[in-house]
Design a protein around this motif. Structure first.
Motif, PDB file in Angstrom:
ATOM      1  N   ALA A 144      22.030  51.324  60.736  1.00  0.00           N
ATOM      2  CA  ALA A 144      21.721  52.211  59.616  1.00  0.00           C
ATOM      3  C   ALA A 144      21.572  53.661  60.082  1.00  0.00           C
ATOM      4  O   ALA A 144      21.919  54.593  59.366  1.00  0.00           O
ATOM      5  N   VAL A 145      21.046  53.832  61.289  1.00  0.00           N
ATOM      6  CA  VAL A 145      20.869  55.164  61.865  1.00  0.00           C
ATOM      7  C   VAL A 145      21.246  55.111  63.339  1.00  0.00           C
ATOM      8  O   VAL A 145      21.248  54.056  63.963  1.00  0.00           O
ATOM      9  N   ARG A 146      21.523  56.271  63.869  1.00  0.00           N
ATOM     10  CA  ARG A 146      21.892  56.378  65.280  1.00  0.00           C
ATOM     11  C   ARG A 146      20.656  56.174  66.149  1.00  0.00           C
ATOM     12  O   ARG A 146      19.612  56.742  65.895  1.00  0.00           O
ATOM     13  N   GLY A 147      20.808  55.366  67.179  1.00  0.00           N
ATOM     14  CA  GLY A 147      19.746  55.149  68.148  1.00  0.00           C
ATOM     15  C   GLY A 147      20.305  54.358  69.307  1.00  0.00           C
ATOM     16  O   GLY A 147      20.725  53.232  69.128  1.00  0.00           O
ATOM     17  N   GLY A 148      20.389  54.952  70.457  1.00  0.00           N
ATOM     18  CA  GLY A 148      21.024  54.297  71.585  1.00  0.00           C
ATOM     19  C   GLY A 148      22.534  54.377  71.456  1.00  0.00           C
ATOM     20  O   GLY A 148      23.067  55.188  70.703  1.00  0.00           O
ATOM     21  N   PRO A 149      23.244  53.520  72.185  1.00  0.00           N
ATOM     22  CA  PRO A 149      24.705  53.550  72.124  1.00  0.00           C
ATOM     23  C   PRO A 149      25.193  53.189  70.722  1.00  0.00           C
ATOM     24  O   PRO A 149      24.570  52.387  70.030  1.00  0.00           O
ATOM     25  N   TYR A 150      26.319  53.782  70.339  1.00  0.00           N
ATOM     26  CA  TYR A 150      26.888  53.479  69.024  1.00  0.00           C
ATOM     27  C   TYR A 150      28.372  53.791  69.004  1.00  0.00           C
ATOM     28  O   TYR A 150      28.880  54.494  69.868  1.00  0.00           O
ATOM     29  N   ARG A 151      29.043  53.240  68.007  1.00  0.00           N
ATOM     30  CA  ARG A 151      30.449  53.519  67.725  1.00  0.00           C
ATOM     31  C   ARG A 151      30.535  54.050  66.305  1.00  0.00           C
ATOM     32  O   ARG A 151      29.700  53.740  65.466  1.00  0.00           O
ATOM     33  N   ILE A 152      31.551  54.861  66.050  1.00  0.00           N
ATOM     34  CA  ILE A 152      31.756  55.486  64.744  1.00  0.00           C
ATOM     35  C   ILE A 152      32.952  54.825  64.075  1.00  0.00           C
ATOM     36  O   ILE A 152      34.010  54.673  64.690  1.00  0.00           O
ATOM     37  N   GLY A 153      32.779  54.436  62.813  1.00  0.00           N
ATOM     38  CA  GLY A 153      33.876  53.838  62.058  1.00  0.00           C
ATOM     39  C   GLY A 153      33.978  54.445  60.680  1.00  0.00           C
ATOM     40  O   GLY A 153      33.103  55.183  60.231  1.00  0.00           O
ATOM     41  N   ARG A 154      35.073  54.107  60.009  1.00  0.00           N
ATOM     42  CA  ARG A 154      35.257  54.565  58.632  1.00  0.00           C
ATOM     43  C   ARG A 154      34.195  53.939  57.739  1.00  0.00           C
ATOM     44  O   ARG A 154      33.866  52.765  57.894  1.00  0.00           O
ATOM     45  N   ALA A 155      33.707  54.689  56.802  1.00  0.00           N
ATOM     46  CA  ALA A 155      32.738  54.171  55.840  1.00  0.00           C
ATOM     47  C   ALA A 155      33.380  53.040  55.046  1.00  0.00           C
ATOM     48  O   ALA A 155      34.556  53.125  54.683  1.00  0.00           O
ATOM     49  N   GLY A 156      32.638  51.975  54.840  1.00  0.00           N
ATOM     50  CA  GLY A 156      33.137  50.866  54.046  1.00  0.00           C
ATOM     51  C   GLY A 156      33.892  49.820  54.824  1.00  0.00           C
ATOM     52  O   GLY A 156      34.061  48.707  54.346  1.00  0.00           O
ATOM     53  N   ASP A 157      34.390  50.151  56.013  1.00  0.00           N
ATOM     54  CA  ASP A 157      35.084  49.165  56.836  1.00  0.00           C
ATOM     55  C   ASP A 157      34.053  48.377  57.626  1.00  0.00           C
ATOM     56  O   ASP A 157      33.114  48.939  58.147  1.00  0.00           O
ATOM     57  N   ARG A 158      34.238  47.072  57.667  1.00  0.00           N
ATOM     58  CA  ARG A 158      33.364  46.241  58.512  1.00  0.00           C
ATOM     59  C   ARG A 158      33.662  46.561  59.968  1.00  0.00           C
ATOM     60  O   ARG A 158      32.770  46.776  60.755  1.00  0.00           O
ATOM     61  N   GLY A 159      34.925  46.563  60.287  1.00  0.00           N
ATOM     62  CA  GLY A 159      35.392  47.015  61.594  1.00  0.00           C
ATOM     63  C   GLY A 159      34.950  46.212  62.785  1.00  0.00           C
ATOM     64  O   GLY A 159      34.186  45.287  62.692  1.00  0.00           O
ATOM     65  N   GLU A 160      35.510  46.611  63.908  1.00  0.00           N
ATOM     66  CA  GLU A 160      35.157  46.032  65.183  1.00  0.00           C
ATOM     67  C   GLU A 160      34.929  47.192  66.144  1.00  0.00           C
ATOM     68  O   GLU A 160      35.462  48.260  65.940  1.00  0.00           O
ATOM     69  N   ASP A 161      34.153  46.947  67.151  1.00  0.00           N
ATOM     70  CA  ASP A 161      33.946  47.978  68.156  1.00  0.00           C
ATOM     71  C   ASP A 161      35.123  47.961  69.104  1.00  0.00           C
ATOM     72  O   ASP A 161      35.516  46.920  69.589  1.00  0.00           O
ATOM     73  N   GLY A 162      35.677  49.137  69.342  1.00  0.00           N
ATOM     74  CA  GLY A 162      36.769  49.234  70.285  1.00  0.00           C
ATOM     75  C   GLY A 162      38.032  49.747  69.709  1.00  0.00           C
ATOM     76  O   GLY A 162      38.284  50.109  68.667  1.00  0.00           O
TER      77      GLY A 162
END
Length: 90
Positions: free
Chosen positions: A72-90
């Protein structure tokens, strides 16, 4: 940081995400490296990238995740994705 810098970083994130699969994510350091250029100090750009990402998350323009789990919020490592996409990291 100025609104212009936030918009520049937001535009770079959108550009980089659009060049990937719809469900793909990117690392904030990739954005910092792209903004800094080949000879730039990308680490010096990380704080402004994080600040711009916070604004984009608040606006609902991007989503954050880590190892496939939504954040929900940035904290520690993170990845950025398109809003609304479930997505995968990588």
């Amino acid at each position: 940081m100025s609104g212009d810098e936030d918009r520049q970083i937001g535009a770079k994130i959108a550009e980089m995400l659009s060049a990937r699969r719809p469900d793909a994510t990117l690392c904030p350091s990739e954005v910092a490296r792209a903004l800094a250029g080949e000879d730039g100090d990308w680490r010096a750009r990380m704080e402004e990238v994080h600040a711009a990402v916070d604004g984009l998350v608040t606006a609902g323009a991007v989503r954050l995740s880590w190892k496939g789990a939504a954040m929900a919020v940035r904290g520690g490592p993170y990845r950025i994705g398109r809003a609304g996409d479930r997505g995968e990291d990588g």
